[in-house]
Design a protein around this motif. Sequence first.
Motif, PDB file in Angstrom:
ATOM      1  N   ILE A  44       4.117   2.529   2.258  1.00  0.00           N
ATOM      2  CA  ILE A  44       3.921   2.535   3.715  1.00  0.00           C
ATOM      3  C   ILE A  44       4.898   1.568   4.394  1.00  0.00           C
ATOM      4  CG2 ILE A  44       2.306   1.914   5.557  1.00  0.00           C
ATOM      5  CD1 ILE A  44       0.060   2.928   3.871  1.00  0.00           C
TER       6      ILE A  44
ATOM      7  N   PRO B 138       0.825  -1.223   0.000  1.00  0.00           N
ATOM      8  CA  PRO B 138       0.000   0.000   0.000  1.00  0.00           C
ATOM      9  C   PRO B 138       0.856   1.269   0.000  1.00  0.00           C
ATOM     10  CG  PRO B 138       0.076  -0.949   2.192  1.00  0.00           C
ATOM     11  CD  PRO B 138       0.796  -1.918   1.296  1.00  0.00           C
TER      12      PRO B 138
ATOM     13  N   ASN C 133      -3.881   3.257   9.406  1.00  0.00           N
ATOM     14  CA  ASN C 133      -2.430   3.434   9.444  1.00  0.00           C
ATOM     15  C   ASN C 133      -2.102   4.271  10.668  1.00  0.00           C
ATOM     16  OD1 ASN C 133       0.273   3.777   9.043  1.00  0.00           O
ATOM     17  ND2 ASN C 133       0.091   5.065   7.216  1.00  0.00           N
TER      18      ASN C 133
ATOM     19  N   CYS D 295       5.342   2.496  12.042  1.00  0.00           N
ATOM     20  CA  CYS D 295       3.886   2.582  11.984  1.00  0.00           C
ATOM     21  C   CYS D 295       3.264   1.220  12.211  1.00  0.00           C
ATOM     22  CB  CYS D 295       3.437   3.142  10.633  1.00  0.00           C
ATOM     23  SG  CYS D 295       3.753   2.012   9.250  1.00  0.00           S
TER      24      CYS D 295
ATOM     25  N   MET E 211      -6.465  -1.028   2.948  1.00  0.00           N
ATOM     26  CA  MET E 211      -5.922  -0.565   4.213  1.00  0.00           C
ATOM     27  C   MET E 211      -7.065  -0.100   5.113  1.00  0.00           C
ATOM     28  SD  MET E 211      -2.822   2.132   4.936  1.00  0.00           S
ATOM     29  CE  MET E 211      -3.706   3.523   4.200  1.00  0.00           C
TER      30      MET E 211
ATOM     31  N   THR F 231       9.288   2.196   8.988  1.00  0.00           N
ATOM     32  CA  THR F 231       8.455   3.397   8.848  1.00  0.00           C
ATOM     33  C   THR F 231       7.776   3.789  10.158  1.00  0.00           C
ATOM     34  OG1 THR F 231       6.621   1.989   8.130  1.00  0.00           O
ATOM     35  CG2 THR F 231       8.023   2.944   6.419  1.00  0.00           C
TER      36      THR F 231
ATOM     37  N   VAL G  18      -0.039  -0.906  10.637  1.00  0.00           N
ATOM     38  CA  VAL G  18      -0.983  -0.884   9.519  1.00  0.00           C
ATOM     39  C   VAL G  18      -1.901  -2.087   9.656  1.00  0.00           C
ATOM     40  CG1 VAL G  18      -1.236  -0.894   7.020  1.00  0.00           C
ATOM     41  CG2 VAL G  18       0.741   0.230   8.067  1.00  0.00           C
TER      42      VAL G  18
ATOM     43  N   THR H  29       0.267   6.176  12.734  1.00  0.00           N
ATOM     44  CA  THR H  29       1.572   6.858  12.730  1.00  0.00           C
ATOM     45  C   THR H  29       1.431   8.159  13.512  1.00  0.00           C
ATOM     46  OG1 THR H  29       0.988   7.870  10.623  1.00  0.00           O
ATOM     47  CG2 THR H  29       2.379   5.900  10.543  1.00  0.00           C
TER      48      THR H  29
ATOM     49  N   HIS I 232       0.997   5.617   0.783  1.00  0.00           N
ATOM     50  CA  HIS I 232       0.474   6.716   1.594  1.00  0.00           C
ATOM     51  C   HIS I 232       1.136   7.993   1.098  1.00  0.00           C
ATOM     52  CE1 HIS I 232      -1.132   8.942   4.946  1.00  0.00           C
ATOM     53  NE2 HIS I 232       0.091   9.344   5.302  1.00  0.00           N
ATOM     54  N   LYS I 233       0.327   8.854   0.492  1.00  0.00           N
ATOM     55  CA  LYS I 233       0.813  10.107  -0.089  1.00  0.00           C
ATOM     56  C   LYS I 233       1.890   9.799  -1.144  1.00  0.00           C
ATOM     57  CE  LYS I 233      -0.153  12.954   3.983  1.00  0.00           C
ATOM     58  NZ  LYS I 233       0.418  13.879   5.001  1.00  0.00           N
TER      59      LYS I 233
END
Length: 1034
Positions: A915, A908, A952, A939, A949, A937, A941, A954, A910-911
């Motif tokens: 991720i 996946p 997330n 995080c 997803m 990262t 998930v 974070t 993210h921006k």
Amino acid sequence: MATSQKLTEHYLTCVICNGVFSNPCTLVCNHTFCRKCIVNYTKTRPEAICAKSLLCPFCSKMTKVSDPERPVEEWADEIKPIFLIQGLLDSFGSGSKDTTCCSYCKEEGETTPASVWCYVCDEAMCVRCVRVHNRMPSTRHHDVTDLSGEVKVKRRRMVMCKEHKDERVKLLCKDCRKAVCYACCAIYHRQCVSVVSLESEIQAMKAALTRATGNLSQRREKLTKEIETKKCRLEDETFRLKEMASLINYETTKVIEQIKLKKRRLLHELKEISDKCIGQMKAEIKSVEMSVQMYQQQTELIDQALQSKCDMDVYEMYQGCESGDVEAVGDVDLKQRGRIASVRFRQDTEKLSEALDDLHLGEIEVLYESVLDLKATPVLQDTTDVRVADDKYTAVPSGVTVVAVGGVDTVVVTDIYNRSVKSFYTSNNQRRHSKILLGGVPCGITKLTNDRVAVTVTHSKQIITLNVKPDLELLRTTRTSKQYYSITSLTPSTLASGSRSPPSVDILDMTGNVLRSISPLYKGNNIFEHPDFLSTTRTGNILVSDGRTKCVVCLTPDGDVMFNYRPTGDPALDCPQGITTTSTGDILVTDYSLHRIIHLTESGQFVQNLLTSKDGIQNPYGMCIDERGWLRICLHKGVIQTFSIQPAVAIVKRKGRQLLRQFGAMYVMKRCLIDAEMSVQMYQQQTELIDQALQSECDMDVYEMYQGCESGDVEAVRDVDLKERGRIASVTFRQDTEKLSTALDDLQLGEIEVLYESVPDLKSPPVLQDTTDVRVAGDKYTAVPTGVTVVVVDGADTVVVTDMYNRSVKSFYSSNNQRHHSKILLDGGPWGITKLTHDQVAVTLIYSKQIITLKVKLDLELLTTMRTSKQYFGITSLTPSTLAAGSRSPPCVDTLDMTGNVLRSINPLHKGNNILRHPDFLSTTRTGNILVSDGGTKCIVCLTPEGDMMFNYTPTGDTALECPRGITSTSTGDILVTDYSLHRVIHLTESGQFVQNLLTSKDGIHYPHGMCIDERGRLRVCLCEGVIQTFSWT
């Protein structure tokens, strides 16, 4: 004639054949038997044949034979009878002359009845022969006696020379102390100065025998009085011991009743819970049946409305369905929250076994009439080399204790240089040893129970408990807040340990908690700097040997100083190390630099140097005194020397029948009485024999008896001095009723565990239940557990863990109250682990690109090996046929089948960025989604198996993750995550919202890796220091 018959019956009869002695021999125990009888008896006893000895059937004493290589039939040929027996046989035995028939007529072949006995001729004669006897001038004046009545015939034994058969023995050579004939005197004794007639010495010999008779009578009277006294004491002791036995039986019965009461309570509790559980299940069944019935009725009503011609009926039914009335009627959601899911009976067998071991009905105190004489130099009995084959460094024993296992003394020693604890024992006449390697340096050691010891592991801040059987087995590891060097057991539930930083002596419970810290002052300064050796006195005080402040201190458990031994001059200590006490309170201390063992009184006064370098003492460390009273001393050169010292008081603690078996005092007292009575009987027999010799007309009888008294033969016959040293003086049964009552209250047969299908209260802090050390004997490197899961096999929890550094998978479980483990070595570097079925797990091997499956039963068994296209770290089971695994290169989470084929790869964004970077830990939620903990990262998930997803996590600020590792979820959906760098376990909601820090470093969490929640709802957390901590909450 009656006297002859009595002597034959009482003194001249063999107890084996019950006949008059035939060719007798007297053994070293002064018991006489026929040669043939004693040889035949010895043939039936293998132990006598093996010992090359004749065995006395009366007292079982062995008599060594002079030439054991000869046939057994000839072993007794060289053993002669004592002179008393031989003399009686010569005078009154079967070889003596017949007084019923005339001796002269018998020579002519006639059997004429004898009527007269001549004392001079030593012959019996008939009426006719006596007339001839009286006519002869040489015999007419002989002393004769009529044999017609019951007359005592005084027989004159004619002692002939053995060399000159026709010569009588009439002379005595005082120089050679030998009776001889005239021919022997002329041939062999011409150079002797003092040769006299035997007759001239008879009066002096008789006087000496008379004095001996008086001495024997006095001894007999003394022993008779002692027998009466001992009989009275025996009656008193018999009554008192019976009272003690009754008390022990009463206490045993009371304990059994208490245990039965606990059993009835458990059964009653089980019945109540069982009735409740069955009632709930019946209510559920009834509720479901009612729901089915209501749904049936509602279906029929809807059918009727559909068939109705009235639109209003259809509308009303439709309106009811829209408002939910139909659904509500009899609807049962069957939610299980708050209902009983299962009932289990859980028993802590190890704890129950320990409680039973510590349960003392009382103690039997046996006091011996002897005092430990420490003024006498101990005797070196043995030297044990503590170096074993696989030692890498010079062996240096620091602490020692002795455990008796199955009657075998097992010496347990700490080896500081090789970081190990070793045990040494003898089995089947062969010396054996065992060894346990430790991560830290083992220093102090103390005996806890009859088969357990505790050891301080200094650098790792641990106290470990070992089972000695006689090989060593690690039972538990206790974390401590300080580095403890020394240790001693105060009570079954408390220890004392010495710390250098800060310098103190701490009182600890068995979980390592500090109950009291003692740091006394001396002239404003702390007495302690290096309290490296401790011991417990007989009164329960703590002896401290401090090598830095050069003193020996005695403390009460409350912290009061009883004495502080720090003298000057010759008794001054240079480097005190090991310390121990005897059962009488005496204190022994090793002085490392001065190569000695010093002896102090119980109050701390110098007595002597008990052992020095002259006795082989070089740089001594720790020491102990075992149950035998033997002193064991550790020397720096790698050996343990054993010296014999016997204690004065033996206190034994047992239970039930074992206590009753301790009443050996009765046997000892009865044995003393038997010995004394036999002594009195033998003194009486000796007195009678001396009287017979004094009344004998034969000078040789007097001489032989005198010679026997001079040589000590008479004194040696069953002479018992009845010395009391070393014998039992008193037996006392002591009982601590308060301690027994407390122990019974703490005794738990088990507990009934009711599992409810309810939400665990994660707001309450988890409670530490256990710590499992994952280091095992064959590890080459520091053990670091990364992943963990729990499999229940035959009702036993089996913890399965991956050890990355040692490239192995290990399982840990308890069986028969003992901790066991198994280990499988792997080449590929095991990392992630997940449970597949009730007895199978899957493990990722990151270096070899493999996923293996293992069977757990309780030991591990390799089942399959799957080759994969990527290096997978994290792994979790989605369904029985699919897995999810995390890869770093490329970073993704793949769903796999059970052959390793990739079904879907999830990556996946993210921006616009990936991720995932290091998806090293995975878990499955209760809804089948995949939880990913990514340390790259930082995080958490949540992914669906299709790749969507869900959230997330974070965050920033205090709730931000620094290095997330292990992840798991509860049955209610709550998520738990370990943070390696921040030493914590955090709690998230099912939707990924922060709730709390569940565990932190204050709870002992340091560098946590993987974790899991088992079927009991217990949380298992892997720590980098090589342990798995188990927490529980309700």
